[in-house]
Scaffold this active site. Structure first.
Site, PDB file in Angstrom:
ATOM      1  N   GLY A  33       0.967  -0.928  -0.327  1.00 39.76           N
ATOM      2  CA  GLY A  33       0.112  -0.389   0.115  1.00 39.76           C
ATOM      3  C   GLY A  33       0.722   1.212   0.042  1.00 39.76           C
ATOM      4  O   GLY A  33       2.311   1.045   0.008  1.00 39.76           O
ATOM      5  N   ASN A  34       0.062   2.246  -0.099  1.00 39.30           N
ATOM      6  CA  ASN A  34       0.952   3.840   0.184  1.00 39.30           C
ATOM      7  C   ASN A  34       0.367   4.581   1.400  1.00 39.30           C
ATOM      8  O   ASN A  34      -0.293   4.260   1.904  1.00 39.30           O
ATOM      9  CB  ASN A  34       1.188   4.542  -0.695  1.00 39.30           C
ATOM     10  CG  ASN A  34      -0.339   4.397  -1.406  1.00 39.30           C
ATOM     11  OD1 ASN A  34      -0.908   5.502  -0.959  1.00 39.30           O
ATOM     12  ND2 ASN A  34      -0.552   3.379  -2.708  1.00 39.30           N
ATOM     13  N   ARG A  35       0.766   5.459   1.641  1.00 36.15           N
ATOM     14  CA  ARG A  35       0.578   6.810   3.382  1.00 36.15           C
ATOM     15  C   ARG A  35      -0.507   7.300   3.186  1.00 36.15           C
ATOM     16  O   ARG A  35      -1.112   8.198   4.003  1.00 36.15           O
ATOM     17  CB  ARG A  35       1.244   6.888   3.759  1.00 36.15           C
ATOM     18  CG  ARG A  35       2.560   6.020   4.388  1.00 36.15           C
ATOM     19  CD  ARG A  35       3.559   7.219   4.279  1.00 36.15           C
ATOM     20  NE  ARG A  35       3.415   8.541   5.196  1.00 36.15           N
ATOM     21  CZ  ARG A  35       4.778   9.374   5.359  1.00 36.15           C
ATOM     22  NH1 ARG A  35       5.794   9.170   4.529  1.00 36.15           N
ATOM     23  NH2 ARG A  35       4.642  10.074   6.565  1.00 36.15           N
ATOM     24  N   SER A  36      -1.359   7.185   1.861  1.00 32.88           N
ATOM     25  CA  SER A  36      -2.039   8.614   1.377  1.00 32.88           C
ATOM     26  C   SER A  36      -3.654   8.240   2.283  1.00 32.88           C
ATOM     27  O   SER A  36      -4.104   6.971   2.480  1.00 32.88           O
ATOM     28  CB  SER A  36      -2.406   8.166   0.043  1.00 32.88           C
ATOM     29  OG  SER A  36      -4.329   9.002  -0.560  1.00 32.88           O
ATOM     30  N   ALA A 104      -3.536   8.002  -5.447  1.00 34.38           N
ATOM     31  CA  ALA A 104      -2.290   7.212  -5.047  1.00 34.38           C
ATOM     32  C   ALA A 104      -2.546   6.369  -5.793  1.00 34.38           C
ATOM     33  O   ALA A 104      -2.963   5.014  -4.884  1.00 34.38           O
ATOM     34  CB  ALA A 104      -1.906   7.661  -3.793  1.00 34.38           C
TER      35      ALA A 104
END
Ligand code: CTP
Ligand code: CA
Length: 230
Positions: A33-36, A104
């Site tokens: 995943g990502n931090r958005s 994102a």
């Protein structure tokens, strides 16, 4: 300063916004995943609705605390992976006057997703990654006449290029009328209530730079959208 919600300059406009970050499964319990948090995209959705637009928010794992701030008049549809996000955006694109890709999107997905939860005793883990389709590029290729498409870019400066120079190149590559360039870093951009965004227009010129709350950034972006459509 302008009173929030005082203007109805997007009255009746159908706006579809993607927000949050996609997750790409590794196995039934794990993902990349990502931090958005989805905070910026949600702020755009809210600001657009306040300005009279009919808003659909395509939500990829928007944080619970952010989801709570979204009123019922905004239609929310939830997606998980980049592929799902792409399909959902394509499904809504036909009826949209404005498309805003603030999500994102994972650039890669796992090629060999495990059917069962992996255990260490299964041996060393190697993930093969394959590139996801560029959703924004697909939307631009299928753009209807009169449709406005806005992209985002999360950039860090390099030794030779500023965030804005990188944004200008990306806007050309993406073919969007407006690109919102967001500086990111360990301490900047994600998981914060404030933001700094520069908007780059079709002539490569800087339309505006806004440092402030995500709501203020949202209104600046919608000012640019409104003037493109005006
Ligand atoms: N985007 C998309 N589909 C992808 C990746 C990105 O639609 N598979 C969209 C994002 O939502 C954003 C814009 O494209 O609006 C720019 O995303 P960004 O990650 O900055 O661009 P990339 O083309 O993926 O380039 P980079 O190699 O810098 O990540
Ligand atoms: Ca990317």
């Amino acid at each position: 300063r302008r009173l929030l919600g005082a203007r109805r300059d997007l009255d009746g406009l159908r706006v579809v916004i993607s927000a949050g970050g996609t997750r790409e499964p590794i196995d039934p319990v794990r993902f990349i995943g990502n931090r958005s948090s989805g905070r910026q995209g949600a702020a755009i959705a809210l600001a657009a609705a306040d300005r009279g637009a009919e808003v659909t928010l395509v939500a990829a794992h928007i944080e619970g605390s952010v989801l709570e701030t979204i009123p019922d008049r905004i239609r929310i549809t939830h997606v998980g992976t980049a592929q799902e996000l792409g399909e959902r955006m394509a499904a809504h694109a036909g009826e949209a006057d404005v498309l805003i890709m603030s999500a994102a999107v994972a650039d890669y997905r796992v090629a060999n997703v495990a059917e069962r939860k992996r255990a260490k005793e299964d041996g060393p883990l190697t993930l093969e990654l394959v590139e996801n389709e560029d959703i924004l590029a697909g939307l631009v290729a299928a753009r209807r006449p009169g449709q406005t498409i806005v992209g985002f870019a999360a950039e860090m400066p390099t030794d030779t290029e500023s965030v804005i120079e990188r944004g200008i190149r990306k806007r050309r590559r993406k073919g969007v009328e407006l690109l919102a360039v967001n500086e990111v870093g360990w301490q900047t951009g994600f998981e914060r209530t404030d933001n700094c965004v520069t908007l780059i227009g079709a002539d490569d010129a800087v339309v505006s730079t806004t440092t402030g709350t995500k709501r203020e950034v949202a209104d600046a972006l919608l000012d640019a959208v409104a003037s493109l459509r005006g």
